[in-house]
Design an enzyme around this catalytic site. Sequence first.
Site, PDB file in Angstrom:
ATOM      1  N   LYS A 178       0.814  -1.226   0.000  1.00 43.04           N
ATOM      2  CA  LYS A 178       0.000   0.000   0.000  1.00 43.04           C
ATOM      3  C   LYS A 178       0.848   1.277   0.000  1.00 43.04           C
ATOM      4  O   LYS A 178       0.455   2.279  -0.586  1.00 43.04           O
ATOM      5  CB  LYS A 178      -0.973  -0.003   1.183  1.00 43.04           C
ATOM      6  N   ASP A 188     -10.558   2.359   1.507  1.00 42.80           N
ATOM      7  CA  ASP A 188     -10.808   1.585   2.724  1.00 42.80           C
ATOM      8  C   ASP A 188     -11.766   2.325   3.668  1.00 42.80           C
ATOM      9  O   ASP A 188     -12.622   1.709   4.303  1.00 42.80           O
ATOM     10  CB  ASP A 188      -9.496   1.302   3.475  1.00 42.80           C
TER      11      ASP A 188
HETATM   12  P1  NDP Z   1      -0.051  -2.548   9.546  1.00 36.24           P
HETATM   13  O1  NDP Z   1       0.940  -3.631   9.575  1.00 36.24           O
HETATM   14  O2  NDP Z   1       0.262  -1.284   8.815  1.00 36.24           O
HETATM   15  O3  NDP Z   1      -0.390  -2.111  11.067  1.00 36.24           O
HETATM   16  C1  NDP Z   1      -0.591  -3.077  12.043  1.00 36.24           C
HETATM   17  C2  NDP Z   1      -1.036  -2.426  13.368  1.00 36.24           C
HETATM   18  O4  NDP Z   1      -1.418  -3.485  14.260  1.00 36.24           O
HETATM   19  C3  NDP Z   1       0.047  -1.610  14.079  1.00 36.24           C
HETATM   20  O5  NDP Z   1      -0.549  -0.476  14.660  1.00 36.24           O
HETATM   21  C4  NDP Z   1       0.547  -2.589  15.162  1.00 36.24           C
HETATM   22  O6  NDP Z   1       1.036  -1.946  16.324  1.00 36.24           O
HETATM   23  C5  NDP Z   1      -0.736  -3.317  15.501  1.00 36.24           C
HETATM   24  N1  NDP Z   1      -0.515  -4.645  16.085  1.00 36.24           N
HETATM   25  C6  NDP Z   1      -0.019  -5.754  15.454  1.00 36.24           C
HETATM   26  N2  NDP Z   1      -0.006  -6.811  16.302  1.00 36.24           N
HETATM   27  C7  NDP Z   1      -0.517  -6.357  17.481  1.00 36.24           C
HETATM   28  C8  NDP Z   1      -0.766  -6.965  18.743  1.00 36.24           C
HETATM   29  N3  NDP Z   1      -0.479  -8.253  18.968  1.00 36.24           N
HETATM   30  N4  NDP Z   1      -1.308  -6.216  19.733  1.00 36.24           N
HETATM   31  C9  NDP Z   1      -1.594  -4.909  19.525  1.00 36.24           C
HETATM   32  N5  NDP Z   1      -1.382  -4.266  18.353  1.00 36.24           N
HETATM   33  C10 NDP Z   1      -0.847  -4.987  17.346  1.00 36.24           C
HETATM   34  O7  NDP Z   1      -1.402  -3.213   9.010  1.00 36.24           O
HETATM   35  P2  NDP Z   1      -2.611  -2.517   8.225  1.00 36.24           P
HETATM   36  O8  NDP Z   1      -2.935  -1.235   8.892  1.00 36.24           O
HETATM   37  O9  NDP Z   1      -2.347  -2.492   6.775  1.00 36.24           O
HETATM   38  O10 NDP Z   1      -3.790  -3.594   8.442  1.00 36.24           O
HETATM   39  C11 NDP Z   1      -4.326  -3.856   9.735  1.00 36.24           C
HETATM   40  C12 NDP Z   1      -5.369  -4.938   9.656  1.00 36.24           C
HETATM   41  O11 NDP Z   1      -6.531  -4.487   8.985  1.00 36.24           O
HETATM   42  C13 NDP Z   1      -4.909  -6.197   8.913  1.00 36.24           C
HETATM   43  O12 NDP Z   1      -5.347  -7.324   9.651  1.00 36.24           O
HETATM   44  C14 NDP Z   1      -5.619  -6.103   7.592  1.00 36.24           C
HETATM   45  O13 NDP Z   1      -5.848  -7.382   7.013  1.00 36.24           O
HETATM   46  C15 NDP Z   1      -6.914  -5.442   8.012  1.00 36.24           C
HETATM   47  N6  NDP Z   1      -7.591  -4.745   6.905  1.00 36.24           N
HETATM   48  C16 NDP Z   1      -8.863  -5.122   6.576  1.00 36.24           C
HETATM   49  C17 NDP Z   1      -9.553  -4.466   5.580  1.00 36.24           C
HETATM   50  C18 NDP Z   1     -10.946  -4.883   5.249  1.00 36.24           C
HETATM   51  O14 NDP Z   1     -11.448  -4.490   4.183  1.00 36.24           O
HETATM   52  N7  NDP Z   1     -11.631  -5.622   6.097  1.00 36.24           N
HETATM   53  C19 NDP Z   1      -8.927  -3.373   4.809  1.00 36.24           C
HETATM   54  C20 NDP Z   1      -7.598  -3.036   5.261  1.00 36.24           C
HETATM   55  C21 NDP Z   1      -6.964  -3.712   6.264  1.00 36.24           C
HETATM   56  P3  NDP Z   1       2.546  -1.389  16.414  1.00 36.24           P
HETATM   57  O15 NDP Z   1       2.535  -0.051  15.748  1.00 36.24           O
HETATM   58  O16 NDP Z   1       2.822  -1.318  17.870  1.00 36.24           O
HETATM   59  O17 NDP Z   1       3.414  -2.388  15.696  1.00 36.24           O
END
Ligand code: NDP
Length: 285
Positions: free
Chosen positions: A73, A110
């Site tokens: 992205k 999104d």
């Molecule tokens: P990113 O990798 O950019 O961000 C991930 C985020 O999750 C970060 O803020 C990270 O925190 C946090 N995180 C990861 N693991 C944990 C944990 N165990 N506990 C707490 N926080 C955690 O991902 P995206 O933003 O691109 O996507 C996020 C989710 O949304 C994905 O699962 C994706 O599949 C879903 N999604 C669904 C869509 C839909 O249409 N339904 C559309 C777009 C996304 P930190 O900053 O501390 O690492």
Amino acid sequence: MSRKITGATAVAGVAGAPVRHSLSPIIHNAWIAAAEIDAVYVPFAPCGDDFHRFAEGLRGGVIRGLNVTVPFKEAALSVSDDVSERAALAGAVNLLVFDEDGRITGDNVDGLGLLGAFAAQAPDFDPKAGPVVIIGAGGAARGAAAAFIAAGAPEVRIINRTLAKAEIVAGALGRRARAYSLNGAAIAFEEVTAVINATSAGLSQETLDLPLDATPKAAIVMDMTYKPLDTPFLKQAQTLQRRTVDGLEMLIGQAGPSFEAFFGRTPPKSVDVRALCIEALGAKA
Ligand code: NDP
């Protein structure tokens, strides 16, 4: 379903790595068939760092457009010649449109998908009615926060495991956004109208242990993760008698404007793409 591919068949698709489990081809090809458009929607898995080369090779009418998913992205944002305001605010592009003159336009739908999911599953929800919590500070969280600010939410509270990232996101969104650590969740949940899980915790089978009981009884809880459809986070909310909105509805919600951008048509209502996706997920409705 048999389809005749000709020299005139338009092509669109989804790029991600991995892309094998994407539901987007199921959704778009069902709409293409129902609308009787001469088109096909295919998955692409460009390898590693090669997204730029891949996208550059598609310039000039090779393809109508692409949906872009993890991990491309941000690369999709940088390959775009023109970027919509909402994509710039989200810092991520999930929709690329390739013009015949060779230009690439990047957008992020999104947020539209998220608001569409609320409209479908919690139609009385009003984003203007009170503060909204978004958990996570990645691309999905930024897109969601930008969409709620644009929809008139009086306050958007970003909770993130890494507080510094939440502060950066809130800082970029302006005075209506605030940052919280996971430890501050109970305070952030006070008086909210909605809580959205935009973390990727579910992808690694990790569960979020947050005090959802600190939300008002009328708060709506949403999870962007859709595999499984009933995530542990949504189950926790349901146990507390909170209404829920699921991530599959968001996926379908963002597919609609993508389909319009590719083919200039609204998706036909005659096909139940949600049922097709649930069948593909192997989940219960
Ligand atoms: P990113 O990798 O950019 O961000 C991930 C985020 O999750 C970060 O803020 C990270 O925190 C946090 N995180 C990861 N693991 C944990 C944990 N165990 N506990 C707490 N926080 C955690 O991902 P995206 O933003 O691109 O996507 C996020 C989710 O949304 C994905 O699962 C994706 O599949 C879903 N999604 C669904 C869509 C839909 O249409 N339904 C559309 C777009 C996304 P930190 O900053 O501390 O690492």
